[in-house]
Enzyme design. Structure first.
Site: not given
Ligand code: HPA
Length: 273
Positions: A31, A62, A84, A86-87, A114, A212-213, A236, A248
């Protein structure tokens, strides 16, 4: 059609567009980090939807293309945008491009993402060299009958992230005066961000960052005998650490702010790979 045949067809479609270059380094750009592919010289760009058997990317931020060319004297193949879990893609689809990279001749894979910082000594905007991961996705891309041509039934994961590559990246960071964190990446399925309690649990389990990847791709890369370097951009702090909700937009914004450092680190490291 068998998986091997699909991999070969994809690889042929890509190779046919190259004039003899053999990429030996693969880059998976997470990302907001896809900009690194814009730095590739003499690029051959192939949208995923043109490549037989490739899934397509749907997530914001993306792009969805392969970029092949020269970067810091290395021939690389970069994924600008990844797939991903989750997609809704299967683990096999998420990791298909890694297998195609291997078929193209890639021996070293640089995986980026990320991630949310779990370790309370981290700050948003930090870069983290991934030392290890915890697969918390509830699935594994190697489930099912093993394809022996692709790798062993029970792959060793005791050094999933190559120690020499970590040291090379660390040395590079030191040389360019960049302070990098090191730690354990936890892969969650998403698409929800974690609850505060889940973040506490993951910290207790030894996680330093969560995303998540990455985990599926790194499993398949290890299966295929590739050496892996992983870099997280701490976009974050994970839920519950700061008194603010996650979005996001924040992930994209922070990544935007550190992308020059990230580009510099990856480019300089590539020189020494
Ligand atoms: N959690 C999960 N996936 C993420 C996060 C998070 O805080 N930040 C960026 N991808």
């Amino acid at each position: 059609m068998s998986l091997i045949e699909q991999i070969r067809e994809s690889e042929k479609h890509i190779s046919d567009q190259l004039s003899g270059q053999t990429p030996n380094i693969g880059l998976i750009l997470g990302s907001g980090l896809g900009v690194l592919a814009d730095e590739i010289d003499n690029p051959v760009t192939i949208p995923y939807h043109e490549i037989p058997h490739f899934p397509q990317s749907t997530v914001e931020g993306h792009k969805g293309q392969l970029v092949i060319g020269e970067l810091q004297g290395q021939t690389v193949v970069a994924m600008q945008g990844r797939f991903h879990y989750y997609e809704g893609y299967s683990m096999q689809h998420v990791t298909f491009p890694v297998r195609v990279m291997k078929q193209l001749g890639v021996e070293k894979l640089v995986v980026t993402n990320a991630a949310g910082g779990i370790n309370e000594s981290f700050n948003a905007g930090d870069l983290m060299l991934i030392e290890d991961h915890i697969n918390n996705m509830g699935d594994n891309p190697l489930m099912g009958k093993n394809v022996d041509e692709l790798g062993p039934r029970f792959p060793d994961m005791s050094q999933a992230y190559d120690r020499d590559l970590i040291e090379t990246a660390q040395k590079t960071a030191d040389e360019i005066g960049l302070n990098v964190q090191r730690g354990v990446y936890v892969g969650n399925s998403g698409p929800t961000y974690e609850t505060s309690s889940e973040v506490k649990m993951l910290r207790t389990l030894g996680g330093d960052a969560v995303g998540m990847s990455t985990v599926p791709e790194v499993i398949v890369a290890n299966h295929a005998g590739m050496r892996v370097l992983g870099i997280s951009c701490i976009s974050n702090m994970a839920a519950g650490i700061l008194d603010q909700p996650l979005s996001h937009d924040e992930v994209i914004e922070t990544t935007e702010q550190v992308k020059q450092q990230f580009i510099q680190l990856v480019k300089q490291t590539l020189q020494s790979l």
